[in-house]
Design an enzyme around this catalytic site. Structure first.
Site, PDB file in Angstrom:
ATOM      1  N   ARG A 115       9.852  -8.826  26.622  1.00 56.86           N
ATOM      2  CA  ARG A 115      11.757  -8.897  26.722  1.00 56.86           C
ATOM      3  C   ARG A 115      12.091  -9.131  25.428  1.00 56.86           C
ATOM      4  NH1 ARG A 115      10.496 -10.737  31.806  1.00 56.86           N
ATOM      5  NH2 ARG A 115       9.893  -8.785  33.411  1.00 56.86           N
TER       6      ARG A 115
ATOM      7  N   LYS B 272      17.247  -0.429  13.577  1.00 56.60           N
ATOM      8  CA  LYS B 272      15.843  -0.238  14.412  1.00 56.60           C
ATOM      9  C   LYS B 272      14.862  -0.006  14.288  1.00 56.60           C
ATOM     10  CE  LYS B 272      18.993   4.366  14.169  1.00 56.60           C
ATOM     11  NZ  LYS B 272      18.945   5.330  13.160  1.00 56.60           N
TER      12      LYS B 272
ATOM     13  N   GLU C 185      16.881   6.590  -1.798  1.00 56.17           N
ATOM     14  CA  GLU C 185      18.137   6.611  -0.802  1.00 56.17           C
ATOM     15  C   GLU C 185      19.026   5.394  -1.392  1.00 56.17           C
ATOM     16  OE1 GLU C 185      17.496   7.025   2.554  1.00 56.17           O
ATOM     17  OE2 GLU C 185      15.677   6.999   3.110  1.00 56.17           O
TER      18      GLU C 185
ATOM     19  N   LYS D  19      25.560  -0.083   4.297  1.00 53.13           N
ATOM     20  CA  LYS D  19      24.317   0.488   5.340  1.00 53.13           C
ATOM     21  C   LYS D  19      24.879  -0.843   6.416  1.00 53.13           C
ATOM     22  CE  LYS D  19      20.230   1.523   7.689  1.00 53.13           C
ATOM     23  NZ  LYS D  19      19.537   1.515   7.745  1.00 53.13           N
TER      24      LYS D  19
ATOM     25  N   GLU E   5      24.121   4.062  16.603  1.00 50.79           N
ATOM     26  CA  GLU E   5      24.269   5.499  16.113  1.00 50.79           C
ATOM     27  C   GLU E   5      25.370   6.538  17.243  1.00 50.79           C
ATOM     28  OE1 GLU E   5      21.358   6.595  14.138  1.00 50.79           O
ATOM     29  OE2 GLU E   5      21.198   8.751  14.133  1.00 50.79           O
TER      30      GLU E   5
ATOM     31  N   ARG F 288      27.064   5.868  12.650  1.00 48.27           N
ATOM     32  CA  ARG F 288      26.139   5.858  11.670  1.00 48.27           C
ATOM     33  C   ARG F 288      25.167   7.042  11.148  1.00 48.27           C
ATOM     34  NH1 ARG F 288      21.718   0.851  13.716  1.00 48.27           N
ATOM     35  NH2 ARG F 288      19.926   1.659  12.048  1.00 48.27           N
TER      36      ARG F 288
ATOM     37  N   ASN G 123      22.537   9.311   7.832  1.00 47.38           N
ATOM     38  CA  ASN G 123      21.709  10.370   7.963  1.00 47.38           C
ATOM     39  C   ASN G 123      21.598  11.882   6.747  1.00 47.38           C
ATOM     40  OD1 ASN G 123      19.544  10.085   9.713  1.00 47.38           O
ATOM     41  ND2 ASN G 123      20.898  10.248  11.162  1.00 47.38           N
TER      42      ASN G 123
ATOM     43  N   HIS H 289      18.867  13.440   4.733  1.00 46.76           N
ATOM     44  CA  HIS H 289      17.788  13.278   6.017  1.00 46.76           C
ATOM     45  C   HIS H 289      17.135  15.144   7.190  1.00 46.76           C
ATOM     46  CE1 HIS H 289      18.217   9.738   4.623  1.00 46.76           C
ATOM     47  NE2 HIS H 289      17.056   9.421   5.494  1.00 46.76           N
TER      48      HIS H 289
ATOM     49  N   HIS I 288      14.136  15.983   6.413  1.00 43.29           N
ATOM     50  CA  HIS I 288      12.869  16.025   7.335  1.00 43.29           C
ATOM     51  C   HIS I 288      12.048  16.395   7.543  1.00 43.29           C
ATOM     52  CE1 HIS I 288      15.231  11.905   9.801  1.00 43.29           C
ATOM     53  NE2 HIS I 288      14.325  11.803   8.560  1.00 43.29           N
TER      54      HIS I 288
ATOM     55  N   HIS J 220       9.231  10.273   1.301  1.00 46.08           N
ATOM     56  CA  HIS J 220      10.148   9.818   1.963  1.00 46.08           C
ATOM     57  C   HIS J 220      11.825  10.051   1.284  1.00 46.08           C
ATOM     58  CE1 HIS J 220      13.213   9.434   5.376  1.00 46.08           C
ATOM     59  NE2 HIS J 220      13.322   8.401   5.152  1.00 46.08           N
TER      60      HIS J 220
HETATM   61  N1  LIG Z   1      13.962   1.317  10.776  1.00 45.70           N
HETATM   62  C1  LIG Z   1      14.943   2.040  10.088  1.00 45.70           C
HETATM   63  O1  LIG Z   1      15.965   2.140  10.071  1.00 45.70           O
HETATM   64  C2  LIG Z   1      14.460   3.181   9.437  1.00 45.70           C
HETATM   65  C3  LIG Z   1      15.027   3.098   8.124  1.00 45.70           C
HETATM   66  C4  LIG Z   1      14.728   4.303   6.822  1.00 45.70           C
HETATM   67  C5  LIG Z   1      12.374   4.316   7.101  1.00 45.70           C
HETATM   68  N2  LIG Z   1      12.166   3.732   8.125  1.00 45.70           N
HETATM   69  C6  LIG Z   1      10.566   3.747   7.980  1.00 45.70           C
HETATM   70  O2  LIG Z   1       9.776   3.379   6.973  1.00 45.70           O
HETATM   71  C7  LIG Z   1       8.465   3.174   6.780  1.00 45.70           C
HETATM   72  C8  LIG Z   1       8.623   4.358   5.692  1.00 45.70           C
HETATM   73  O3  LIG Z   1       8.530   2.509   4.743  1.00 45.70           O
HETATM   74  P1  LIG Z   1       8.523   2.612   3.294  1.00 45.70           P
HETATM   75  O4  LIG Z   1       9.374   3.783   2.426  1.00 45.70           O
HETATM   76  O5  LIG Z   1       8.413   0.993   3.434  1.00 45.70           O
HETATM   77  O6  LIG Z   1       7.335   2.647   3.046  1.00 45.70           O
HETATM   78  P2  LIG Z   1       5.420   1.585   4.141  1.00 45.70           P
HETATM   79  O7  LIG Z   1       5.862   0.673   4.482  1.00 45.70           O
HETATM   80  O8  LIG Z   1       4.579   3.095   3.911  1.00 45.70           O
HETATM   81  O9  LIG Z   1       5.189   1.193   2.287  1.00 45.70           O
HETATM   82  C9  LIG Z   1       4.429   2.341   0.716  1.00 45.70           C
HETATM   83  C10 LIG Z   1       2.864   1.735   0.539  1.00 45.70           C
HETATM   84  O10 LIG Z   1       3.118   0.768  -1.014  1.00 45.70           O
HETATM   85  C11 LIG Z   1       2.726  -0.667  -0.143  1.00 45.70           C
HETATM   86  N3  LIG Z   1       4.076  -1.537  -0.345  1.00 45.70           N
HETATM   87  C12 LIG Z   1       4.037  -2.030   0.336  1.00 45.70           C
HETATM   88  N4  LIG Z   1       4.554  -3.537   0.320  1.00 45.70           N
HETATM   89  C13 LIG Z   1       3.902  -3.238  -1.530  1.00 45.70           C
HETATM   90  C14 LIG Z   1       4.355  -4.276  -2.231  1.00 45.70           C
HETATM   91  N5  LIG Z   1       5.360  -4.944  -3.104  1.00 45.70           N
HETATM   92  N6  LIG Z   1       3.706  -3.838  -3.656  1.00 45.70           N
HETATM   93  C15 LIG Z   1       2.842  -2.761  -3.611  1.00 45.70           C
HETATM   94  N7  LIG Z   1       2.615  -2.267  -2.284  1.00 45.70           N
HETATM   95  C16 LIG Z   1       3.081  -2.551  -1.551  1.00 45.70           C
HETATM   96  C17 LIG Z   1       2.441  -0.807   1.237  1.00 45.70           C
HETATM   97  O11 LIG Z   1       1.248  -0.958   1.655  1.00 45.70           O
HETATM   98  C18 LIG Z   1       1.823   1.114   1.505  1.00 45.70           C
HETATM   99  O12 LIG Z   1       0.860   1.846   1.215  1.00 45.70           O
HETATM  100  C19 LIG Z   1       8.733   4.999   7.813  1.00 45.70           C
HETATM  101  O13 LIG Z   1       7.521   4.472   8.904  1.00 45.70           O
HETATM  102  C20 LIG Z   1      10.371   5.160   8.383  1.00 45.70           C
HETATM  103  O14 LIG Z   1      10.038   6.141   9.429  1.00 45.70           O
HETATM  104  C21 LIG Z   1      12.198   2.491   8.736  1.00 45.70           C
HETATM  105 ZN   LIG Z   2      14.920   7.638   4.910  1.00 46.53          ZN
END
Ligand SMILES: NC(=O)c1ccc[n+]([C@@H]2O[C@H](COP(=O)([O-])OP(=O)(O)OC[C@H]3O[C@@H](n4cnc5c(N)ncnc54)[C@H](O)[C@@H]3O)[C@@H](O)[C@H]2O)c1
Ligand SMILES: [Zn+2]
Length: 361
Positions: free
Chosen positions: A116, A138, A180, A222, A232, A236, A240, A243, A247, A260
Site C-alpha cells: 500500500r 505521477k 520540454e 513545474k 491535476e 496542472r 500539457n 501535448h 501525443h 516524446h
Molecule cells: N511521470 C511523469 O510525470 C512523466 C512525465 C513525462 C514523461 N513521462 C514518461 O517518461 C518516459 C520517457 O522518459 P525518458 O525520455 O527519460 O526515456 P527513457 O526512460 O526511455 O530513456 C531514454 C533512453 O535513454 C537511456 N538512458 C537513460 N539515461 C541514460 C544515461 N544517463 N546515459 C545513456 N543512456 C541513458 C535509456 O536506457 C533509454 O534507452 C515515458 O514513459 C513517459 O510516459 C512521465
Molecule cells: Zn511531456
C-alpha cells in the site's frame, strides 16, 4: 548546485540539481537502518552505476528492469513487485529509482502499490526525466495500448538530479528533454526563454552552468504549478502545452518516429499556430516561439501523416473533456491558457501550416 522545493505540505520534497548532486544519496532514506533497493535498467546501470556506487562508497546490486517503453507494463510491474518481495522489502523500505522516465514511472508505481505504498527516491538520468517525469509524483504504466492508463500519484522523498549523469546520454535524447524545457519557458518563464535563446542550439554542448540553469528553470516552473494543483484539477493541465497534438503525432506513428520531446516541439508549433490564427498571441511572440523550436530542431517530418489519423488521435486523447479536446494555447512568452473550444477546422489549418513549413525547410 540548486535546490528547489516542491511544496506539498506533508508530502513536500526537494529537488537537488547540479553536477555532484549524487553526494546527497548516501544519507537519504538511511535513517533507522531502513532497507534500500535500487531499481535501474541494464543500459542505465552500465552508464551510471559506477558513479552511483562511487557516491555511495559501496557496491550496489540493483534490480534491473528493461526500459523499453513497451516494458512499462503491468507485467513489468508484477516482475518488479516480485523482486521487492524476494528482497524482503517491508513497509519501511525505500526504493531508489535510477533511470529515465520509464524506470521512474515503473519503479515509482511499484513503490506506490507495494504494501500500500512505500517511500521512494528518484535519481533521474535523462534530461527529460530531470525536468519533467521525476517531479510531480505521477507514476504508472501503459495498458491496453494506452500510455499511462494505469497509475497513481506518489510523491518521492527527494529527487537527486546529478547533471553529470547526462554525459553519456545520446544527443537526440538530450534534445528531447530540451523541448520540454522550452515548453516550460513558453508557459511561465520569459527569463528561461531568453536563457535558451542565448545558449547553444545544441543542448549536448551546454556547459555546466547553462545545463543547471535550464534544468532548474524548468523544474521551478513545474514545481510551482504542481504545488498549486497536485492532482491535476485544473492548473496542472497547463503543463500539457504542446501535448495535445504531440501525443497525437506519437500515437499516429506508433511511437516510433518521434521522441516524446520532438513530438512536443511539433505540438508546441501547432498550438502556437492555433493561438495566432485565433488572434490570441502577438505575431512577434508566435514567431519567437517558432524560431525557438526550430533552433532545437531538426524535427522528423509530419507532413505525410494522414490528417484523419491525427484528428482521430486528438479526439481519443484521454484528457479530452466530455469529448472535446483540451488545448493549451500560448498567449505570449511566459503565458498560456487552457481551452476546450478549438474546432477541428482550426486544428486542420494549424496542421496544414506545419506541413507547409516543412515544405519550405
Ligand atoms: N511521470 C511523469 O510525470 C512523466 C512525465 C513525462 C514523461 N513521462 C514518461 O517518461 C518516459 C520517457 O522518459 P525518458 O525520455 O527519460 O526515456 P527513457 O526512460 O526511455 O530513456 C531514454 C533512453 O535513454 C537511456 N538512458 C537513460 N539515461 C541514460 C544515461 N544517463 N546515459 C545513456 N543512456 C541513458 C535509456 O536506457 C533509454 O534507452 C515515458 O514513459 C513517459 O510516459 C512521465
Ligand atoms: Zn511531456
Amino acid at each position: 548546485m540548486v535546490e528547489i522545493r516542491v511544496a506539498l505540505g506533508p508530502r513536500s520534497y526537494r529537488v537537488s540539481i547540479g553536477e555532484g548532486a549524487l553526494r546527497f544519496l548516501p544519507a537519504l532514506g538511511r535513517d533507522r537502518a531502513r532497507r534500500r533497493v535500487f531499481v535501474s535498467s541494464p543500459r542505465v546501470w552500465r552508464h551510471c552505476g559506477r558513479r552511483v556506487e562511487r557516491a555511495l562508497g559501496e557496491d550496489v546490486a540493483p534490480l534491473l528492469v528493461p526500459d523499453a517503453e513497451r516494458r512499462k507494463s503491468l507485467a513489468g510491474l508484477s516482475r518488479l513487485l516480485t523482486g521487492f518481495a524476494e528482497r524482503g522489502l517491508d513497509r519501511r523500505s525505500v526504493v531508489v529509482a535510477v533511470g529515465g522516465g520509464v524506470v521512474g514511472d515503473l519503479a515509482g508505481f511499484a513503490a506506490a502499490v507495494y504494501m500500500r505504498g512505500i517511500d521512494w527516491i528518484q535519481v533521474p538520468t535523462t534530461l527529460l526525466a530531470m525536468v519533467d517525469s521525476s517531479v510531480g509524483g505521477k507514476v504508472g504504466v501503459n495498458h491496453a495500448a494506452t500510455k499511462n492508463l494505469v497509475g497513481s500519484f506518489h510523491q518521492p522523498l527527494r529527487v537527486v538530479a546529478d547533471t553529470a549523469l547526462l554525459a553519456t546520454l545520446p544527443r537526440r535524447e538530450r534534445r528531447s528533454g530540451a523541448f520540454e524545457i522550452l515548453k516550460c519557458a513558453v508557459l511561465a518563464d520569459p527569463a528561461l526563454f531568453r536563457h535558451l535563446a542565448r545558449a547553444s542550439a545544441d543542448p549536448a554542448v551546454w556547459n555546466r552552468a547553462q545545463t543547471e540553469r535550464a534544468v532548474a528553470g524548468a523544474v521551478r516552473v513545474k514545481a510551482g504549478i504542481v504545488a498549486r494543483d497536485e492532482r491535476e484539477g485544473g492548473l496542472r493541465r497547463l503543463l500539457n502545452l504542446g501535448h495535445t497534438l504531440g501525443h497525437a503525432f506519437e500515437a499516429a506513428t506508433g511511437y516510433r518516429r518521434f521522441t516524446h520531446g520532438e513530438a512536443v516541439g511539433l505540438g508546441l508549433l501547432g498550438a502556437t499556430e492555433i493561438a495566432r490564427a485565433r488572434g490570441m498571441i502577438a505575431t512577434a511572440d508566435a514567431r519567437a516561439i517558432g524560431d525557438a523550436v526550430e533552433r532545437l530542431g531538426p524535427l522528423p517530418a509530419m507532413g505525410d501523416l494522414p490528417l484523419a489519423a491525427i484528428l482521430g488521435a486528438v479526439a481519443r486523447d484521454k484528457k479530452a473533456r466530455g469529448g472535446r479536446a483540451v488545448f493549451v494555447l500560448p498567449t505570449g512568452i511566459g503565458r498560456a491558457v487552457v481551452r476546450d473550444d478549438v474546432t477541428p477546422a482550426q486544428i486542420r489549418a494549424a496542421l496544414a501550416a506545419l506541413a507547409a513549413r516543412e515544405g519550405r525547410a
